[in-house]
Design a protein around this motif. Structure first.
Motif, PDB file in Angstrom:
ATOM      1  N   UNK A   1       1.086  -1.091   0.017  1.00 34.73           N
ATOM      2  CA  UNK A   1       0.196  -0.080   0.048  1.00 34.73           C
ATOM      3  C   UNK A   1       0.792   1.223   0.068  1.00 34.73           C
ATOM      4  N   UNK A   2       1.851   1.288   0.741  1.00 37.16           N
ATOM      5  CA  UNK A   2       2.660   2.226   0.840  1.00 37.16           C
ATOM      6  C   UNK A   2       3.541   2.505  -0.634  1.00 37.16           C
ATOM      7  N   UNK A   3       3.792   1.623  -1.138  1.00 36.44           N
ATOM      8  CA  UNK A   3       4.385   1.544  -2.362  1.00 36.44           C
ATOM      9  C   UNK A   3       3.668   2.231  -3.607  1.00 36.44           C
ATOM     10  N   UNK A   4       2.266   1.642  -3.446  1.00 36.40           N
ATOM     11  CA  UNK A   4       1.313   2.323  -4.359  1.00 36.40           C
ATOM     12  C   UNK A   4       0.973   3.745  -4.326  1.00 36.40           C
ATOM     13  N   UNK A   5       0.968   4.247  -2.728  1.00 35.96           N
ATOM     14  CA  UNK A   5       1.006   5.404  -2.527  1.00 35.96           C
ATOM     15  C   UNK A   5       2.068   6.221  -3.070  1.00 35.96           C
ATOM     16  N   UNK A   6       3.109   5.831  -3.065  1.00 37.02           N
ATOM     17  CA  UNK A   6       4.427   6.414  -3.532  1.00 37.02           C
ATOM     18  C   UNK A   6       4.267   6.745  -4.973  1.00 37.02           C
ATOM     19  N   UNK A   7       3.930   5.497  -5.653  1.00 36.42           N
ATOM     20  CA  UNK A   7       3.737   5.787  -7.084  1.00 36.42           C
ATOM     21  C   UNK A   7       2.656   6.620  -7.666  1.00 36.42           C
ATOM     22  N   UNK A   8       1.435   6.640  -6.914  1.00 42.87           N
ATOM     23  CA  UNK A   8       0.389   7.665  -7.159  1.00 42.87           C
ATOM     24  C   UNK A   8       0.862   8.977  -6.921  1.00 42.87           C
TER      25      UNK A   8
ATOM     26  N   UNK B   1      -6.199   4.414  -5.629  1.00 48.40           N
ATOM     27  CA  UNK B   1      -6.705   4.169  -4.158  1.00 48.40           C
ATOM     28  C   UNK B   1      -8.010   4.872  -4.138  1.00 48.40           C
ATOM     29  N   UNK B   2      -8.357   6.030  -4.970  1.00 50.43           N
ATOM     30  CA  UNK B   2      -9.316   6.921  -4.803  1.00 50.43           C
ATOM     31  C   UNK B   2     -10.627   6.282  -5.663  1.00 50.43           C
ATOM     32  N   UNK B   3     -10.491   5.309  -6.306  1.00 49.56           N
ATOM     33  CA  UNK B   3     -11.462   4.598  -7.090  1.00 49.56           C
ATOM     34  C   UNK B   3     -11.467   5.119  -8.569  1.00 49.56           C
ATOM     35  N   UNK B   4     -10.540   5.901  -8.816  1.00 45.53           N
ATOM     36  CA  UNK B   4     -10.589   6.344 -10.110  1.00 45.53           C
ATOM     37  C   UNK B   4      -9.386   5.506 -10.925  1.00 45.53           C
ATOM     38  N   UNK B   5      -9.830   5.289 -12.171  1.00 44.53           N
ATOM     39  CA  UNK B   5      -8.738   4.816 -13.015  1.00 44.53           C
ATOM     40  C   UNK B   5      -7.490   5.474 -13.276  1.00 44.53           C
ATOM     41  N   UNK B   6      -6.364   5.104 -13.259  1.00 47.49           N
ATOM     42  CA  UNK B   6      -5.315   5.976 -13.546  1.00 47.49           C
ATOM     43  C   UNK B   6      -5.233   6.810 -15.023  1.00 47.49           C
ATOM     44  N   UNK B   7      -5.932   6.220 -15.950  1.00 50.29           N
ATOM     45  CA  UNK B   7      -6.022   6.588 -17.300  1.00 50.29           C
ATOM     46  C   UNK B   7      -6.727   8.121 -17.112  1.00 50.29           C
ATOM     47  N   UNK B   8      -7.734   8.101 -16.256  1.00 48.40           N
ATOM     48  CA  UNK B   8      -8.410   9.336 -15.896  1.00 48.40           C
ATOM     49  C   UNK B   8      -7.996  10.367 -15.088  1.00 48.40           C
TER      50      UNK B   8
END
Length: 162
Positions: A38-45, A154-161
């Motif tokens: 989860x920490x890695x995903x937050x850093x990538x976001x 993590x906010x439910x929005x696809x990265x493409x958007x």
């Protein structure tokens, strides 16, 4: 004078004590693994947000320079850069007497959710000025960029958007 105990129970750990310790360590490790992911995903976001902002600011700066007449363009061009690499390579300042270049980016950041073996420029999807926002496609200019990842943030929005 010291006395040595002949009782075996005081000499070390029992098998049960070792097994209980191993189980406790395994439980703690199983809790820590999802937290690190989860920490890695937050850093990538966070990196994705920063990269998108950096590229979009550079695209807008190029458009502003074109509107001011500092970057040459023909009447049929939108004023947006023809490709992302132009932001790094620079464009000739037609108003400058020495024809120096205007640079908009030092480098094109990579999409953090793209494969590691592709370059910064090819890691992004591009949208031309002529394409609608709900169906972006590349064209003769770069109006916007987006992540090509199919993952959802993590906010439910696809990265493409984003």
């Amino acid at each position: 004078m010291r006395r040595h105990s002949s009782n075996r129970a005081e000499d070390g750990f029992t098998l049960i004590e070792l097994l209980v310790t191993i189980v406790i360590v395994a439980i703690l490790a199983s809790v820590a693994m999802p937290l690190s992911a989860l920490s890695q995903q937050r850093a990538n976001e966070k990196e994705l947000r920063q990269s998108l902002r950096e590229i979009r600011i550079a695209i807008d700066a190029y458009k502003q320079a074109a509107d001011e007449g500092r970057v040459a363009r023909s009447l049929d061009q939108s004023g947006y850069p023809p490709k992302l690499s132009v932001l790094v390579e620079g464009a000739s300042d037609v108003k400058s007497p020495v024809k120096k270049k205007i640079y908009f980016l030092r480098r094109i950041p990579r999409d953090p959710f793209a494969d590691n073996d592709i370059s910064g420029e090819t890691s992004w999807g591009t949208r031309s000025y002529d394409s609608p926002p709900e169906a972006p496609h590349a064209g003769k200019d770069v109006y916007d960029v987006y992540s090509q990842s199919d993952r959802i943030g993590l906010n439910g929005v696809p990265y493409r958007e984003w």
